[in-house]
Scaffold this motif. Structure first.
Motif, mmCIF file in Angstrom:
data_model
loop_
_atom_site.group_PDB
_atom_site.id
_atom_site.type_symbol
_atom_site.label_atom_id
_atom_site.label_comp_id
_atom_site.label_asym_id
_atom_site.label_seq_id
_atom_site.Cartn_x
_atom_site.Cartn_y
_atom_site.Cartn_z
ATOM 1 N N ARG A 126 1.114 -1.108 -0.511
ATOM 2 C CA ARG A 126 0.183 -0.337 0.024
ATOM 3 C C ARG A 126 0.929 0.810 0.082
ATOM 4 N NH1 ARG A 126 -4.178 1.100 4.437
ATOM 5 N NH2 ARG A 126 -5.303 2.999 3.195
ATOM 6 N N VAL A 127 1.632 0.968 0.523
ATOM 7 C CA VAL A 127 2.258 2.349 1.443
ATOM 8 C C VAL A 127 3.791 2.346 -0.820
ATOM 9 C CG1 VAL A 127 4.982 3.836 1.753
ATOM 10 C CG2 VAL A 127 3.251 2.259 3.609
ATOM 11 N N ALA A 128 3.635 1.517 -0.928
ATOM 12 C CA ALA A 128 4.722 1.181 -2.906
ATOM 13 C C ALA A 128 3.915 2.261 -3.857
ATOM 14 C CB ALA A 128 5.071 -0.014 -2.965
ATOM 15 N N SER A 129 1.989 1.981 -2.943
ATOM 16 C CA SER A 129 1.520 2.015 -3.989
ATOM 17 C C SER A 129 1.353 3.824 -4.297
ATOM 18 C CB SER A 129 0.349 1.382 -4.187
ATOM 19 O OG SER A 129 -0.562 2.331 -5.210
ATOM 20 N N GLU A 130 1.339 4.336 -3.373
ATOM 21 C CA GLU A 130 1.010 5.426 -2.619
ATOM 22 C C GLU A 130 1.814 6.673 -2.637
ATOM 23 O OE1 GLU A 130 -1.546 8.850 -1.929
ATOM 24 O OE2 GLU A 130 -1.730 6.810 -1.593
ATOM 25 N N LEU A 131 3.413 5.983 -3.083
ATOM 26 C CA LEU A 131 4.969 6.171 -2.993
ATOM 27 C C LEU A 131 4.684 6.148 -4.189
ATOM 28 C CD1 LEU A 131 4.599 6.452 0.155
ATOM 29 C CD2 LEU A 131 7.382 6.271 -0.649
ATOM 30 N N ASP A 132 4.393 5.707 -5.948
ATOM 31 C CA ASP A 132 4.863 5.078 -6.385
ATOM 32 C C ASP A 132 6.267 4.561 -6.565
ATOM 33 O OD1 ASP A 132 3.951 4.741 -9.906
ATOM 34 O OD2 ASP A 132 4.584 6.465 -10.045
ATOM 35 N N LEU A 133 6.549 3.763 -6.082
ATOM 36 C CA LEU A 133 8.003 3.518 -5.827
ATOM 37 C C LEU A 133 8.124 1.894 -6.554
ATOM 38 C CD1 LEU A 133 8.509 3.234 -2.098
ATOM 39 C CD2 LEU A 133 9.098 4.544 -4.118
ATOM 40 N N PRO A 134 8.044 1.263 -7.358
ATOM 41 C CA PRO A 134 8.421 -0.108 -8.245
ATOM 42 C C PRO A 134 8.607 -0.414 -7.269
ATOM 43 C CG PRO A 134 10.782 0.934 -8.079
ATOM 44 C CD PRO A 134 9.836 1.779 -7.178
ATOM 45 N N GLY A 135 7.772 -2.461 -7.461
ATOM 46 C CA GLY A 135 7.936 -3.470 -6.969
ATOM 47 C C GLY A 135 8.798 -3.543 -6.542
ATOM 48 N N GLU A 136 10.572 -3.801 -6.587
ATOM 49 C CA GLU A 136 11.897 -4.193 -6.721
ATOM 50 C C GLU A 136 11.716 -3.499 -5.463
ATOM 51 O OE1 GLU A 136 12.459 -2.303 -10.311
ATOM 52 O OE2 GLU A 136 10.951 -2.950 -9.630
ATOM 53 N N GLN A 137 10.953 -2.671 -4.926
ATOM 54 C CA GLN A 137 11.850 -1.800 -4.058
ATOM 55 C C GLN A 137 10.683 -2.456 -2.209
ATOM 56 O OE1 GLN A 137 12.365 2.269 -6.037
ATOM 57 N NE2 GLN A 137 12.077 2.338 -3.725
ATOM 58 N N ILE A 138 10.130 -3.227 -2.591
ATOM 59 C CA ILE A 138 9.221 -4.076 -1.312
ATOM 60 C C ILE A 138 9.902 -5.663 -1.619
ATOM 61 C CG2 ILE A 138 7.282 -5.074 -1.189
ATOM 62 C CD1 ILE A 138 5.720 -3.624 -3.327
ATOM 63 N N ILE A 139 10.510 -5.079 0.035
ATOM 64 C CA ILE A 139 11.561 -6.207 -0.299
ATOM 65 C C ILE A 139 10.632 -7.627 1.012
ATOM 66 C CG2 ILE A 139 13.448 -7.334 1.146
ATOM 67 C CD1 ILE A 139 14.752 -4.175 1.068
ATOM 68 N N SER A 140 9.733 -7.380 1.621
ATOM 69 C CA SER A 140 8.812 -8.483 2.178
ATOM 70 C C SER A 140 7.162 -7.588 2.870
ATOM 71 C CB SER A 140 9.616 -8.990 3.632
ATOM 72 O OG SER A 140 9.225 -9.509 4.332
ATOM 73 N N ARG A 141 6.486 -8.638 2.389
ATOM 74 C CA ARG A 141 4.950 -8.195 2.938
ATOM 75 C C ARG A 141 4.856 -9.394 4.321
ATOM 76 N NH1 ARG A 141 5.490 -8.663 -2.290
ATOM 77 N NH2 ARG A 141 5.206 -7.433 -3.537
ATOM 78 N N ALA A 142 5.668 -9.242 4.522
ATOM 79 C CA ALA A 142 5.786 -10.058 6.143
ATOM 80 C C ALA A 142 4.105 -9.517 7.648
ATOM 81 C CB ALA A 142 6.643 -10.229 6.892
ATOM 82 N N GLY A 143 3.456 -10.204 7.149
ATOM 83 C CA GLY A 143 2.232 -9.437 8.772
ATOM 84 C C GLY A 143 2.628 -9.855 9.880
ATOM 85 N N PHE A 144 3.682 -10.467 10.292
ATOM 86 C CA PHE A 144 4.299 -10.918 12.414
ATOM 87 C C PHE A 144 5.860 -11.239 11.633
ATOM 88 C CE2 PHE A 144 1.604 -14.292 9.803
ATOM 89 C CZ PHE A 144 2.847 -15.492 10.300
ATOM 90 N N PRO A 145 6.918 -10.932 12.834
ATOM 91 C CA PRO A 145 7.722 -11.369 12.471
ATOM 92 C C PRO A 145 7.900 -12.799 12.737
ATOM 93 C CG PRO A 145 7.151 -10.764 14.732
ATOM 94 C CD PRO A 145 5.924 -10.771 13.893
ATOM 95 N N GLY A 146 8.854 -13.070 12.364
ATOM 96 C CA GLY A 146 9.679 -14.351 12.716
ATOM 97 C C GLY A 146 9.900 -15.145 14.062
ATOM 98 N N ILE A 147 9.434 -15.718 14.461
ATOM 99 C CA ILE A 147 10.035 -16.360 16.112
ATOM 100 C C ILE A 147 11.822 -16.250 16.402
ATOM 101 C CG2 ILE A 147 9.537 -18.981 15.824
ATOM 102 C CD1 ILE A 147 8.568 -16.484 18.848
ATOM 103 N N ARG A 148 12.013 -17.092 15.087
ATOM 104 C CA ARG A 148 13.232 -17.532 15.276
ATOM 105 C C ARG A 148 13.831 -15.509 15.272
ATOM 106 N NH1 ARG A 148 17.683 -21.203 13.844
ATOM 107 N NH2 ARG A 148 20.131 -20.571 14.839
ATOM 108 N N ASP A 149 13.750 -14.774 14.438
ATOM 109 C CA ASP A 149 14.012 -13.282 14.775
ATOM 110 C C ASP A 149 13.775 -12.709 15.832
ATOM 111 O OD1 ASP A 149 15.222 -12.707 11.581
ATOM 112 O OD2 ASP A 149 12.728 -13.650 11.348
ATOM 113 N N VAL A 150 13.061 -13.009 16.316
ATOM 114 C CA VAL A 150 12.619 -12.519 17.950
ATOM 115 C C VAL A 150 13.427 -12.773 18.649
ATOM 116 C CG1 VAL A 150 10.499 -12.337 19.374
ATOM 117 C CG2 VAL A 150 9.785 -12.237 17.495
ATOM 118 N N ALA A 151 13.602 -14.018 18.965
ATOM 119 C CA ALA A 151 14.053 -14.579 19.917
ATOM 120 C C ALA A 151 15.572 -14.631 19.506
ATOM 121 C CB ALA A 151 14.680 -16.472 19.858
#
Length: 225
Positions: free
Chosen positions: A166-191
């Motif tokens: 949504r932010v990329a669309s509003e800023l008119d950014l190319p898709g390659e600037q979206i690195i991740s669409r994760a909706g929640f963190p990975g538990i290993r990264d939390v740990a």
């Protein structure tokens, strides 16, 4: 160091045991994207990771828990369990933000453009924070509107999180600037962030970026004289 990590902040419910010791290294995680019902699933997941790693609660050096941004109800579940373990075991409890954990997983680590982690909020709002390309925070977590971000974010910004599209669309950014669409963190990264966190500064306190929608009821209230 051996830690128990807990995440109930968003749609996912997850628990993990991580040990970074050279002779005792291990990692085991259980997680499920459930939306709601974290309280009913969390303790079973904790029991599973503790059993799979042959970890007694007395073996833990600290407890790690996500503190938000996230669901009010979900956050309360994880924080209550983590604080309870910390109190009973006499072990430190550290809080990790969902934004930082997503940044850790998404950061390109190439010395390039910064990263904005943005999670879907209410209406036109997003919960967001800026990080450098290594995943180190360069700004504070905040709640902002999409239009405000469009007016202030540099065009080179890279994006991660559930609101990235949504932010990329509003800023008119190319898709390659979206690195991740994760909706929640990975538990290993939390740990892993929990292993590095300073218990003095990483408080297990909820990160609320906007006031609750509920307001105190006034109808029928008797005024005190």
């Amino acid at each position: 160091m051996r830690v128990l990590a807990i995440d109930t902040a968003l749609a996912n419910c997850a628990a993990a045991v991580l040990d970074d010791g050279s002779d005792s290294a291990c990692f085991e995680a259980f997680g499920e994207e459930i939306g709601r019902g974290h309280a009913e699933r969390l303790m079973d997941m904790i029991g599973e990771v503790m059993a799979e790693t042959s970890t007694a609660f007395s073996d833990l050096d600290r407890v790690v828990v996500t503190i938000g941004p996230g669901s009010f109800t979900g956050l309360r579940v994880g924080l209550a369990v983590a604080r309870g373990f910390g109190l009973v075991l006499g072990k430190p409890v550290v809080g990790i933000t969902t934004l930082a954990a997503i940044a850790r997983a998404s950061a390109p680590r190439d010395g390039g453009a910064p990263l904005l982690v943005a999670l879907t909020g209410k209406g036109d709002e997003v919960y967001c924070q800026e990080f450098d390309s290594s995943g180190e925070k360069t700004g504070e977590a905040s709640v902002r509107t999409i239009s405000d971000l469009a007016a202030t974010m540099p065009k080179c910004i890279r994006l991660a999180g559930s609101a990235a599209e949504r932010v990329a669309s509003e800023l008119d950014l190319p898709g390659e600037q979206i690195i991740s669409r994760a909706g929640f963190p990975g538990i290993r990264d939390v740990a892993e962030l929990g292993l590095l966190a300073d218990p003095v500064t990483a408080s297990p306190s909820p990160l609320y970026l906007r006031p609750p929608d509920a307001t105190p009821q006034t109808r029928g209230r008797i005024e005190r004289q």
